[in-house]
Design an enzyme around this catalytic site. Structure first.
Site, PDB file in Angstrom:
ATOM      1  CD  GLU A   1      -2.485   2.688  -3.354  1.00 36.66           C
ATOM      2  OE1 GLU A   1      -3.420   3.368  -3.415  1.00 36.66           O
ATOM      3  OE2 GLU A   1      -1.880   2.905  -2.380  1.00 36.66           O
TER       4      GLU A   1
ATOM      5  CG  ASP B   1      -1.861   1.131   1.183  1.00 37.75           C
ATOM      6  OD1 ASP B   1      -2.540   1.371   0.467  1.00 37.75           O
ATOM      7  OD2 ASP B   1      -1.608   1.929   2.452  1.00 37.75           O
TER       8      ASP B   1
END
Ligand code: CA
Length: 498
Positions: free
Chosen positions: A262, A232
């Site tokens: 991400e 993340d």
């Protein structure tokens, strides 16, 4: 991996009923059958409150095992239920990727006092005033878990910044001041320096922190048998840390341990730089392709379909591209709300599932639909599941067809047909290890269209059919190996040999 498919197995508005892991276990055989080869599960460790989606991470070692933050289970269930789901998935040859949040922590157990300086939100390198003493919830002693699995306790000096001063009640971005403190340099340059995202920003230059997080990486892969990570918020983290952390995990879990990250940016240059900086240690979600889909869906016939793949990661660096249409952040009402309109989703999924390049990810919300918070009126008058109503078009029917096409037909060399402003597509020529494979994908964002396609003389006389059911007529391939393939307006067509 041959024609792998990743499924993001959650959406933002799932009910807080602790049922996701059980549901995933029950769904494991079905997922394997439809051709899903890996699932990406949400952050599975304790957040600052039970209802949190998991990104407000509190304790990386508590997967729904200890009574902390007023709950044993997480939004998604207990540790035991998660382990049962992982076993069921592995039994069906489906890999499991954990969503890993190492940029920040929330829900500190107690306040600490330390020196910090407020910075400008739009330029984090610019101090607003002088350093001063502030107070914030940066102390973590994990009273429910104690020293189980790890005796590491977090303090203010393990963080780079915080989002409030509880002494004065000020919400602002504070950079923590002290020896060796400061924003990480290996982060995205937006807002001057984008190290700080939210909550308590973890100091990924601190040797104690690095050691603890690497140790956690070994623990979590060993305890749960994860096959990979979805990292993340890496644009807010020092790339040196991300690279070294994944290297360290692979030393224990093996070189094939998978990673996708991400990096939420529409700027292809930033994505390319990141892949270089981490020396290819992780794939990236193809965010520019998502934005092309978003633009195409909102502009309708005004969008030039010949440019659909322009400026994307899957075009320039296909071996590092995870292609996707929507996710929990782009769905309606979420933080990055850039939803691809429903009419275009079949086209977008057709492209990512049938093209040779990229590792496609399908979104739970597109397969099972998404939920929204029920209004008080609806709660009184309708059956709702924990106050949430499932709505929105579900694309399960077309996704099942496209998954079938991917599994059985999407093989061999490829010819791209991005040669027209509204009708585009591609040909997969099939290969010898998949007899009868090969397909023609056509997409139109305007009127009905067709293309005469040369499949080669070895296909002469074959009858081809359209898989999605939009066109009942068959196509007979001529003696010259050519066929005329059609597509309906604002639709897709997938042609395969009958
Ligand atoms: Ca950060």
């Amino acid at each position: 991996m041959k024609n792998g498919v990743l499924m993001q197995y959650f959406e933002w508005n799932l009910p807080n009923d602790g049922r996701l892991w059980s549901q995933l276990k029950e769904d494991a055989a079905h997922l394997g059958e439809i051709g899903v080869t890996a699932v990406w599960i949400p952050p599975a460790y304790k957040a600052d409150e039970q209802a949190d989606e998991g990104y407000a991470t509190y304790d990386l070692y508590d997967f729904g095992e200890f009574d902390q933050k007023g709950t044993v289970r997480t939004k998604y269930g207990t540790r035991k239920e998660l382990q049962d789901a992982i076993s069921a998935l592995h039994d069906n040859n489906v890999q499991v990727l954990l969503d890993v949040v190492l940029n920040h922590k929330a829900g500190g157990d107690y306040a600490e006092t330390f020196e910090a300086v407020e910075v400008a939100p739009s330029d984090r390198n610019k101090d607003l005033g002088e350093p001063r003493e502030i107070e914030s919830f940066t102390g973590y002693d994990f009273p429910g878990r104690g020293d189980c699995y790890s005796s590491f306790k977090w303090h203010w000096y393990h963080f780079s910044g915080v989002g409030n001063d509880t002494r004065t009640g000020t919400d602002a971005i504070f950079r923590i001041v002290g020896e060796g403190k400061g924003w990480s340099q290996g982060v995205d340059g937006e807002n001057g320096n984008y190290d700080y995202l939210l909550a308590n920003d973890i100091d990924l230059d601190n040797p104690e922190v690095i050691g603890e997080l690497k140790s956690w990486g070994h623990w979590v892969t060993e305890e749960f048998g994860f096959d990979g990570f979805r990292m993340d918020a890496v644009k807010h983290m020092d790339y040196n840390f991300t690279r070294d952390f994944l290297r360290s995990v692979r030393e224990a879990a093996g070189e094939n341990f998978y990673a996708v990250s991400e990096y939420w940016s529409n700027d292809l240059g930033s994505l390319d730089s990141f892949v270089n900086d981490v020396e290819g240690a992780t794939d990236l979600f193809d965010v520019p392709l998502h934005f092309n889909f978003h633009a195409a869906s909102s502009q309708g016939p005004d969008f030039n379909m010949a440019t659909l793949l322009d400026g994307t990661l899957v075009q320039t660096d296909p071996s590092h591209a995870v292609t996707f249409v929507d996710n929990h952040d782009s769905q309606p009402g979420s933080s990055l709300n850039s939803t691809v309109e429903d009419w275009f989703k079949p086209l977008a999924y057709g492209l990512i599932l049938l093209m040779r390049e990229g590792y496609p990810a399908i979104f739970y919300g597109d397969y099972y639909s998404i939920a929204r918070q029920a209004t008080p009126e609806e709660v009184r008058t309708e059956e709702t599941q924990a106050g949430k109503i499932r709505e929105g078009s579900c694309h399960r029917l077309i996704l099942d067809i496209l998954l079938d096409a991917r599994k059985n037909y999407a093989y061999g060399d490829q010819t791209l047909l991005f040669d027209h402003p509204s009708t585009v597509g591609l040909v997969r020529h099939g290969d010898e290890s998949h007899p009868g494979s090969g397909l023609v994908l056509l997409m139109s964002n305007d009127m009905d269209g067709d293309k005469v396609i040369d499949l080669g003389e070895n296909h002469a006389g074959e009858i081809w059919r359209e898989m999605t059911g939009s066109i009942p007529d068959k196509v007979k391939i001529g003696d010259d190996g050519k066929g005329c393939f059609a597509v309906k307006g604002r639709n897709l067509a997938v042609w395969v040999k009958e």
